[in-house]
Design a protein around this motif. Structure first.
Motif, PDB file in Angstrom:
ATOM      1  N   ASP A  92      -4.307 -32.578 117.736  1.00 46.97           N
ATOM      2  CA  ASP A  92      -3.936 -33.973 117.498  1.00 46.97           C
ATOM      3  C   ASP A  92      -5.088 -34.872 117.927  1.00 46.97           C
ATOM      4  N   SER A  93      -5.603 -35.675 117.000  1.00 42.65           N
ATOM      5  CA  SER A  93      -6.776 -36.500 117.290  1.00 42.65           C
ATOM      6  C   SER A  93      -6.498 -37.547 118.364  1.00 42.65           C
ATOM      7  N   THR A  94      -5.279 -38.066 118.394  1.00 41.08           N
ATOM      8  CA  THR A  94      -4.926 -39.050 119.430  1.00 41.08           C
ATOM      9  C   THR A  94      -4.927 -38.401 120.804  1.00 41.08           C
ATOM     10  N   ASN A  95      -4.309 -37.229 120.895  1.00 41.86           N
ATOM     11  CA  ASN A  95      -4.328 -36.484 122.161  1.00 41.86           C
ATOM     12  C   ASN A  95      -5.754 -36.165 122.578  1.00 41.86           C
ATOM     13  N   SER A  98      -7.373 -39.201 124.081  1.00 39.23           N
ATOM     14  CA  SER A  98      -6.746 -39.535 125.364  1.00 39.23           C
ATOM     15  C   SER A  98      -7.230 -38.606 126.470  1.00 39.23           C
TER      16      SER A  98
END
Length: 348
Positions: A92-95, A98
């Motif tokens: 997941d690119s957001t993870n 983060s």
């Protein structure tokens, strides 16, 4: 009275010196390492590292295991003199971003990024701690470094791709499968490593008059449908070190087996899982190599930017004979003869 005061001051100074030395072995020493790998020395030193991995699959897991075993062999043991903060982005690119931001907000003696997406995020966010990367296809294209021999700055690591391996595998296809005119590739165009490797394969196959037919995906759930869309349009399948695709490789294997399509891959683990052939190496060894680099940074004070980017050099053909039977492939003596280490690389 003056003598007593002098003795008291001397004892106080001595105690302060002892306390200061003790802190340098664990606390302040770690900060020094985080800014340049200077926490070198004694058996009493302890270290804190972070690991960011893009997704769980056999190649990346083996890379991490090899890395950790290299540290253990050098006397760096988690829970004793080593603290490890491990994070997995689950593709997941957001993870992924983060995790990089969280790591950047803390002090570490070293950060390991496993696969291209976390390496890009870590390099973009972490400016103080030494960074090593592993399982990255093209460090230059990914803009992690601009020089493979002397990366400079706080980044180095190991590429998991030797372009020669891809070319050899494509030549193997052309030389042993005369009926193959089109090779289908399932890939995530958003992964730079997949795009680069597909380009190398495409160029190598073109020299033999063989075309590449691409089926693009954006996430793992699309891999099965993409592989199925190639049936009837191609004579063989190939996948790169594409994290999105490898995570769902079992669906590609099923499509290959059900339709008697020879299935080639860019890594050993996928061949062990059910692809027919690759030119490759063990990801455990790849990770171990990066772990040895980490030891040089942590224990020997080596500057990470002075360390050359390495590539796999122990390449061999790896054939899965059981997969061959599933995919309707007759394995000839000529194919087997290309395998140097038959004991380990002819999988039955």
């Amino acid at each position: 009275m003056g003598k007593k005061m002098s003795m008291l001051l001397a004892v106080t100074a001595l105690l302060i010196g002892v306390i200061g030395c003790g802190n340098n072995g664990n606390g302040a020493g770690n900060e020094g390492s985080a800014s340049g790998g200077n926490n070198a020395s004694g058996d009493s030193a302890s270290y804190k590292i972070a690991i960011s991995q893009y997704v769980e699959h056999p190649s990346l897991d083996a890379t991490r295991q090899g890395f950790m075993d290299a540290l253990i062999d050098a006397g760096l043991v988690e829970g004793q003199n080593l603290t490890v903060d491990y994070s997995n982005a689950q593709a997941d690119s957001t993870n992924n971003m983060s995790i990089a931001q969280k790591i950047a907000g803390e002090k570490y003696d070293l950060v390991l990024a496993i696969a291209t997406p976390p390496a890009q995020a870590i390099v973009g966010q972490v400016k103080e701690s030494p960074i090593l990367f592993a399982a990255v296809t093209d460090p230059l294209d990914a803009k992690l470094v601009d020089n493979l021999d002397h990366p400079g700055g706080n980044v180095s690591g190991a590429s998991d791709t030797n372009p020669e391996a891809i070319t050899k595998l494509m030549d193997f296809i052309a030389g042993n499968f005369p009926d193959v005119k089109n090779v289908g590739v399932v890939l995530n165009q958003g992964e730079p490593n997949a795009v680069v490797m597909t380009g190398i394969a495409e160029e190598a196959l073109a020299k033999h008059g063989i075309k590449v037919v691409k089926a693009s995906v954006t996430n793992t759930s699309e891999v099965k449908q993409a592989a199925e869309s190639l049936v009837g349009r191609v004579d063989a399948l190939y996948i790169t070190l594409d994290n999105t695709v490898v995570e769902a490789v079992n669906t590609v294997i099923k499509v290959a087996n059900d339709n008697d399509l020879p299935f080639f891959s860019a890594d050993r683990d996928t061949v062990e899982a059910g692809a027919f052939a690759t030119v490759g190496f063990k990801y455990y060894d790849h990770g171990y190599q990066v772990g040895q680099m980490a030891v040089d940074v942590l224990k020997n004070g080596k500057k990470v930017g002075d360390m050359k980017i390495t590539v796999p050099d122990k390449l061999d053909f790896i054939l899965n004979l059981k997969a061959a039977a599933e995919q309707g492939i007759e394995v000839t003596d000529a194919m087997k003869d290309q395998v140097q280490d038959k004991e380990n690389n002819l999988i039955e």
